[in-house]
Design an enzyme around this catalytic site. Structure first.
Site, short mmCIF file in Angstrom:
data_model
loop_
_atom_site.label_atom_id
_atom_site.label_comp_id
_atom_site.label_asym_id
_atom_site.label_seq_id
_atom_site.Cartn_x
_atom_site.Cartn_y
_atom_site.Cartn_z
N GLY A 46 0.83 -1.20 0.00
CA GLY A 46 0.00 0.00 0.00
C GLY A 46 0.86 1.24 0.00
CD GLN A 51 3.18 5.80 3.14
OE1 GLN A 51 2.23 5.27 2.55
NE2 GLN A 51 4.12 5.07 3.71
CB CYS A 92 5.22 1.99 7.91
SG CYS A 92 4.79 3.60 7.23
CG LEU A 93 6.33 1.04 1.80
CD1 LEU A 93 5.74 1.33 0.41
CD2 LEU A 93 7.38 -0.06 1.71
CG HIS A 134 -0.61 1.22 7.66
ND1 HIS A 134 0.33 0.77 8.57
CD2 HIS A 134 0.09 1.99 6.79
CE1 HIS A 134 1.51 1.26 8.26
NE2 HIS A 134 1.40 2.00 7.18
CD GLU A 135 -1.36 2.45 3.03
OE1 GLU A 135 -0.85 3.58 3.03
OE2 GLU A 135 -0.68 1.41 3.13
CG HIS A 138 0.42 6.75 5.94
ND1 HIS A 138 1.52 7.19 6.63
CD2 HIS A 138 0.64 5.43 5.69
CE1 HIS A 138 2.38 6.19 6.78
NE2 HIS A 138 1.87 5.11 6.22
O1 K1U Z 1 1.66 2.43 3.95
C1 K1U Z 1 2.70 1.80 3.90
O2 K1U Z 1 3.70 2.25 4.45
C2 K1U Z 1 2.75 0.49 3.19
C3 K1U Z 1 2.72 -0.71 4.14
C4 K1U Z 1 1.30 -1.21 4.26
C5 K1U Z 1 1.02 -2.19 5.38
C6 K1U Z 1 1.68 -3.38 5.52
C7 K1U Z 1 1.38 -4.25 6.55
C8 K1U Z 1 0.38 -3.94 7.43
C9 K1U Z 1 -0.27 -2.74 7.29
C10 K1U Z 1 0.04 -1.87 6.27
C11 K1U Z 1 3.63 -1.78 3.57
O3 K1U Z 1 3.45 -2.20 2.49
S1 K1U Z 1 4.95 -2.30 4.55
C12 K1U Z 1 5.80 -3.52 3.61
C13 K1U Z 1 5.08 -4.79 3.37
O4 K1U Z 1 4.91 -5.16 2.23
C14 K1U Z 1 4.50 -5.63 4.45
C15 K1U Z 1 4.95 -5.58 5.74
C16 K1U Z 1 4.38 -6.38 6.73
C17 K1U Z 1 3.37 -7.27 6.40
C18 K1U Z 1 2.94 -7.35 5.08
C19 K1U Z 1 3.52 -6.55 4.11
ZN ZN Z 2 2.79 3.28 6.23
#
Ligand code: K1U
Ligand code: ZN
Length: 184
Positions: A46, A51, A92-93, A134-135, A138
């Site tokens: 996401g 971001q 989170c990225l 989560h998004e 943000h």
């Molecule tokens: O918004 C962001 O920073 C993207 C985030 C989204 C997210 C992942 C996991 C749980 C809630 C929200 C990411 O993509 S982090 C990287 C990722 O691919 C990931 C990390 C943990 C679990 C699953 C995926």
């Molecule tokens: Zn995030």
């Protein structure tokens, strides 16, 4: 298409409240394409416009295995459909290399517009429900580490600062090496 730089925690710009998108025009469509490319390149599931320093209500997500089913949510509204909260390990990225458990409702309703300006109204659960919340955070200037203890927040901030410095040094080394290679 272009890769967009992702803001890193604790950049204060991540605290900006996003404003609604007025019109789904070509500028927004270009931003959507760039955000999808940026999300794939960063291996995320996401990305919120906040971001990438665009403070408008726009989210892209792709939870498919082959990364071939991008979803676009414009001016989203998310309503919990259950009272109970369930733990989920989030990343989170904008907070690279930090993973922690956050408790959220596991089932929500999403109302939004898609890339064509068409209405979306659906009920989702599991990772999709976690990710959209989560998004949404943000877009409201909230970062998942805000749910953690002060100690964990400090550790996350220090870890990200260290990582960003290492990345900058590496990029500088690579640029120097390229310059030397072209000047021979
Ligand atoms: O918004 C962001 O920073 C993207 C985030 C989204 C997210 C992942 C996991 C749980 C809630 C929200 C990411 O993509 S982090 C990287 C990722 O691919 C990931 C990390 C943990 C679990 C699953 C995926
Ligand atoms: Zn995030």
């Amino acid at each position: 298409m272009a890769l967009l730089p992702i803001l890193n925690y604790p950049d204060p710009r991540l605290r900006t409240i996003a404003t609604p998108v007025k019109e789904v025009n070509n500028t927004i469509k270009t931003l959507i394409a760039d955000m999808i490319e940026t999300m794939y390149a960063a291996e995320g599931i996401g990305l919120a416009a906040s971001q990438v320093d665009h403070h408008i209500q726009l989210i892209v997500m792709d939870l498919s295995e082959n990364k071939d089913t991008p979803m676009v949510y414009i001016n989203p509204k998310v309503t919990p459909l259950v009272d109970e909260r369930q733990p989920y390990e989030e990343g989170c990225l904008s907070v690279p290399d930090v993973y922690n458990t956050v408790n959220r409702p596991n089932k929500v309703r999403i109302e939004a517009l898609d890339e064509q300006g068409q209405a979306i109204d659906k009920e989702v659960e599991g990772l999709l429900a976690v990710c959209i919340q989560h998004e949404m955070d943000h877009l409201n200037g909230v970062i998942f580490v805000d749910y953690l203890s002060k100690l964990k927040q400090t550790r996350a901030r220090d870890k990200v600062r260290k990582l960003v410095k290492m990345r900058e040094k590496l990029a500088e080394k690579q640029a120097n090496a390229e310059q030397q290679a072209t000047s021979v």
